[in-house]
Motif scaffolding. Structure first.
Motif, short mmCIF file in Angstrom:
data_model
loop_
_atom_site.label_atom_id
_atom_site.label_comp_id
_atom_site.label_asym_id
_atom_site.label_seq_id
_atom_site.Cartn_x
_atom_site.Cartn_y
_atom_site.Cartn_z
N ARG A 79 0.83 -1.21 0.00
CA ARG A 79 0.00 0.00 0.00
C ARG A 79 0.86 1.26 0.00
O ARG A 79 0.53 2.25 -0.65
CB ARG A 79 -0.94 -0.01 1.21
CG ARG A 79 -1.97 -1.14 1.15
CD ARG A 79 -2.90 -1.15 2.36
NE ARG A 79 -3.66 -2.40 2.37
CZ ARG A 79 -3.41 -3.43 3.16
NH1 ARG A 79 -2.45 -3.35 4.08
NH2 ARG A 79 -4.12 -4.53 3.08
N LEU A 80 1.95 1.22 0.73
CA LEU A 80 2.85 2.38 0.76
C LEU A 80 3.47 2.63 -0.62
O LEU A 80 3.63 3.77 -1.04
CB LEU A 80 3.95 2.17 1.80
CG LEU A 80 3.48 2.23 3.26
CD1 LEU A 80 4.61 1.79 4.20
CD2 LEU A 80 3.03 3.64 3.62
N GLY A 81 3.82 1.55 -1.32
CA GLY A 81 4.36 1.70 -2.66
C GLY A 81 3.35 2.28 -3.62
O GLY A 81 3.66 3.19 -4.41
N VAL A 82 2.12 1.78 -3.56
CA VAL A 82 1.06 2.30 -4.43
C VAL A 82 0.79 3.77 -4.11
O VAL A 82 0.60 4.59 -5.02
CB VAL A 82 -0.22 1.46 -4.27
CG1 VAL A 82 -1.40 2.12 -4.99
CG2 VAL A 82 0.00 0.05 -4.82
N LEU A 83 0.79 4.12 -2.83
CA LEU A 83 0.55 5.50 -2.43
C LEU A 83 1.62 6.43 -2.99
O LEU A 83 1.30 7.48 -3.56
CB LEU A 83 0.54 5.60 -0.90
CG LEU A 83 0.48 7.02 -0.30
CD1 LEU A 83 -0.80 7.71 -0.73
CD2 LEU A 83 0.57 6.96 1.22
N ASP A 84 2.88 6.04 -2.87
CA ASP A 84 3.95 6.90 -3.36
C ASP A 84 3.86 7.06 -4.87
O ASP A 84 4.05 8.16 -5.40
CB ASP A 84 5.32 6.33 -2.97
CG ASP A 84 6.42 7.36 -3.10
OD1 ASP A 84 6.48 8.27 -2.25
OD2 ASP A 84 7.20 7.29 -4.07
N ALA A 85 3.57 5.97 -5.56
CA ALA A 85 3.45 6.03 -7.03
C ALA A 85 2.29 6.94 -7.44
O ALA A 85 2.41 7.74 -8.38
CB ALA A 85 3.25 4.62 -7.58
N ALA A 86 1.18 6.85 -6.71
CA ALA A 86 -0.01 7.63 -7.06
C ALA A 86 0.20 9.13 -6.86
O ALA A 86 -0.46 9.95 -7.50
CB ALA A 86 -1.20 7.16 -6.22
N GLU A 87 1.13 9.50 -5.97
CA GLU A 87 1.37 10.92 -5.70
C GLU A 87 2.26 11.58 -6.74
O GLU A 87 2.32 12.82 -6.82
CB GLU A 87 2.03 11.06 -4.31
CG GLU A 87 1.13 10.69 -3.14
CD GLU A 87 0.02 11.69 -2.89
OE1 GLU A 87 -0.01 12.74 -3.57
OE2 GLU A 87 -0.83 11.42 -2.03
N CYS A 88 2.95 10.79 -7.56
CA CYS A 88 3.89 11.39 -8.52
C CYS A 88 3.21 12.19 -9.63
O CYS A 88 3.67 13.29 -9.95
CB CYS A 88 4.79 10.31 -9.11
SG CYS A 88 6.02 9.70 -7.93
N PRO A 89 2.13 11.71 -10.26
CA PRO A 89 1.51 12.50 -11.33
C PRO A 89 1.04 13.90 -10.90
O PRO A 89 1.35 14.88 -11.58
CB PRO A 89 0.35 11.61 -11.79
CG PRO A 89 0.84 10.23 -11.54
CD PRO A 89 1.57 10.33 -10.22
N PRO A 90 0.30 14.04 -9.77
CA PRO A 90 -0.11 15.39 -9.41
C PRO A 90 1.03 16.28 -8.92
O PRO A 90 1.00 17.50 -9.12
CB PRO A 90 -1.14 15.16 -8.28
CG PRO A 90 -0.78 13.84 -7.70
CD PRO A 90 -0.28 13.03 -8.85
N THR A 91 2.03 15.68 -8.29
CA THR A 91 3.12 16.47 -7.74
C THR A 91 4.14 16.87 -8.80
O THR A 91 4.64 18.01 -8.81
CB THR A 91 3.85 15.69 -6.62
OG1 THR A 91 2.91 15.26 -5.65
CG2 THR A 91 4.90 16.57 -5.95
N PHE A 92 4.44 15.95 -9.72
CA PHE A 92 5.50 16.18 -10.69
C PHE A 92 5.03 16.11 -12.14
O PHE A 92 5.84 16.16 -13.06
CB PHE A 92 6.63 15.16 -10.48
CG PHE A 92 7.21 15.20 -9.09
CD1 PHE A 92 7.98 16.26 -8.67
CD2 PHE A 92 6.96 14.17 -8.18
CE1 PHE A 92 8.52 16.31 -7.39
CE2 PHE A 92 7.49 14.20 -6.90
CZ PHE A 92 8.28 15.27 -6.50
N CYS A 93 3.71 15.97 -12.34
CA CYS A 93 3.12 15.91 -13.68
C CYS A 93 3.74 14.79 -14.51
O CYS A 93 3.99 14.95 -15.71
CB CYS A 93 3.26 17.25 -14.40
SG CYS A 93 1.96 17.56 -15.61
N THR A 94 4.02 13.67 -13.88
CA THR A 94 4.57 12.53 -14.60
C THR A 94 3.43 11.68 -15.17
O THR A 94 2.34 11.65 -14.60
CB THR A 94 5.41 11.65 -13.67
OG1 THR A 94 4.58 11.22 -12.56
CG2 THR A 94 6.61 12.41 -13.13
N PRO A 95 3.67 10.99 -16.26
CA PRO A 95 2.64 10.07 -16.76
C PRO A 95 2.45 8.93 -15.77
O PRO A 95 3.41 8.52 -15.11
CB PRO A 95 3.24 9.57 -18.09
CG PRO A 95 4.71 9.80 -17.97
CD PRO A 95 4.88 11.01 -17.11
#
Length: 308
Positions: A79-95
């Motif tokens: 869950r922690l891994g999924v959470l960190d991955a999910a935060e990348c698009p809004p924070t860094f505009c990554t695909p």
């Protein structure tokens, strides 16, 4: 590798002598005990700083070359891994495909306990195959106790495909060894509630993933100074943040910053480049592309060309 029957001897499964009277503490004493023990999570991350820095460097190198970052885990670790991955698009505009979380049991395991699924190494192998992992990718296996078969299966499959593998565990190598390119040990010690690795182990893991993903994004040019200049402007809060960044770095009024933001296609990084150089949107976009999205090097390149 530690045999499954021997898990009771793992550091994460041992009894914490500081909390033997846990059920007799009043609320304030409970909080004070947690505060004291949680300091060990921070100390554990500090002790792993060399390996964590290596993980940032090697991951950034692969992503620069077109690779992807995957977190693999089960239960809290997943869950922690999924959470960190999910935060990348809004924070860094990554695909969304750039940083991905893989959890044993799939999306359903995010909201409902599916810990029995962690014992299938073949499921971890299948997850790697389904995502077509290559030598450009980085796969981070997260397992507090170090023994999760799902994670082991995924990392072994990823290594066979040439991917960089990173192993994150909260037990010493003497208890559980694993052959990975980078081995990060977060030795937080026994939990206040014996065996509940969602506590200190989970905290240390979250801190580590924060540093890893943010450090990689810094290396990829997603940050200018300490500002998230690639923030995705997808709601009012993020629009306000974007306008604040523009106002702080340019001295513009909110109205002027808003005009600049819209004119740039709601891309803070491009808006700043346009303001500082006078380039059009298309010209600025090309310059950023030439410098792989790094605003600082793009601005320096423009200034150097103007001087010559």
């Amino acid at each position: 590798m530690t045999n499954l029957q021997e898990r009771g001897h793992l550091l994460t499964e041992q009894v914490n002598p500081n909390s033997l009277n846990l059920d007799q503490l009043n609320s304030l004493e409970l909080v004070e005990l947690f505060n004291s023990e949680d300091q060990k999570a921070v100390e554990a991350v500090v002790a792993a700083k060399i390996q964590l820095a290596q993980a940032i460097e090697r991951t950034a190198e692969r992503l620069h070359q077109g690779g992807r970052l995957f977190y693999v885990g089960a239960g809290t670790s997943g869950r922690l891994g999924v959470l960190d991955a999910a935060e990348c698009p809004p924070t860094f505009c990554t695909p969304p495909e750039l940083v991905q979380g893989i959890i044993a049991g799939g999306a359903g395991a995010l909201v409902r306990s599916s810990e029995d699924l962690e014992d299938r190494a073949e499921d971890g192998e299948a997850a790697i195959a389904q995502r077509h992992i290559t030598q450009l990718d980085v796969v981070v296996g997260i397992t507090a106790g170090g023994t999760t078969p799902f994670v082991h299966g995924a990392l072994n499959a990823a290594r066979q495909r040439g991917a960089i593998t990173i192993f994150i565990a909260c037990v010493p190598e003497a208890q559980v060894s694993f052959d990975a390119d980078i081995d990060i040990r977060l030795l937080t010690g026994p939990e206040i509630l014996a065996g509940s690795t969602r506590l200190k182990a989970g905290t240390a893991t979250k801190l580590t993933l924060n540093i890893l993903s943010t450090g990689v994004m810094v290396k990829l040019g997603k940050v200018y100074g300490n500002r998230m200049v690639d923030v995705a402007v997808t709601n009012q809060k993020l629009r306000d943040r974007a306008l604040g960044i523009l106002q702080d770095l340019t001295g513009l009024s909110r109205e002027a910053a808003g005009f600049l933001l819209e004119h740039s296609g709601k891309w803070v990084k491009l808006a700043l480049l346009m303001h500082w150089t006078g380039l059009t949107k298309d010209e600025g976009d090309r310059l950023l592309s030439e410098h792989k999205g790094n605003l600082r090097t793009a601005v320096e390149s423009y200034k150097n060309n103007k001087q010559t």
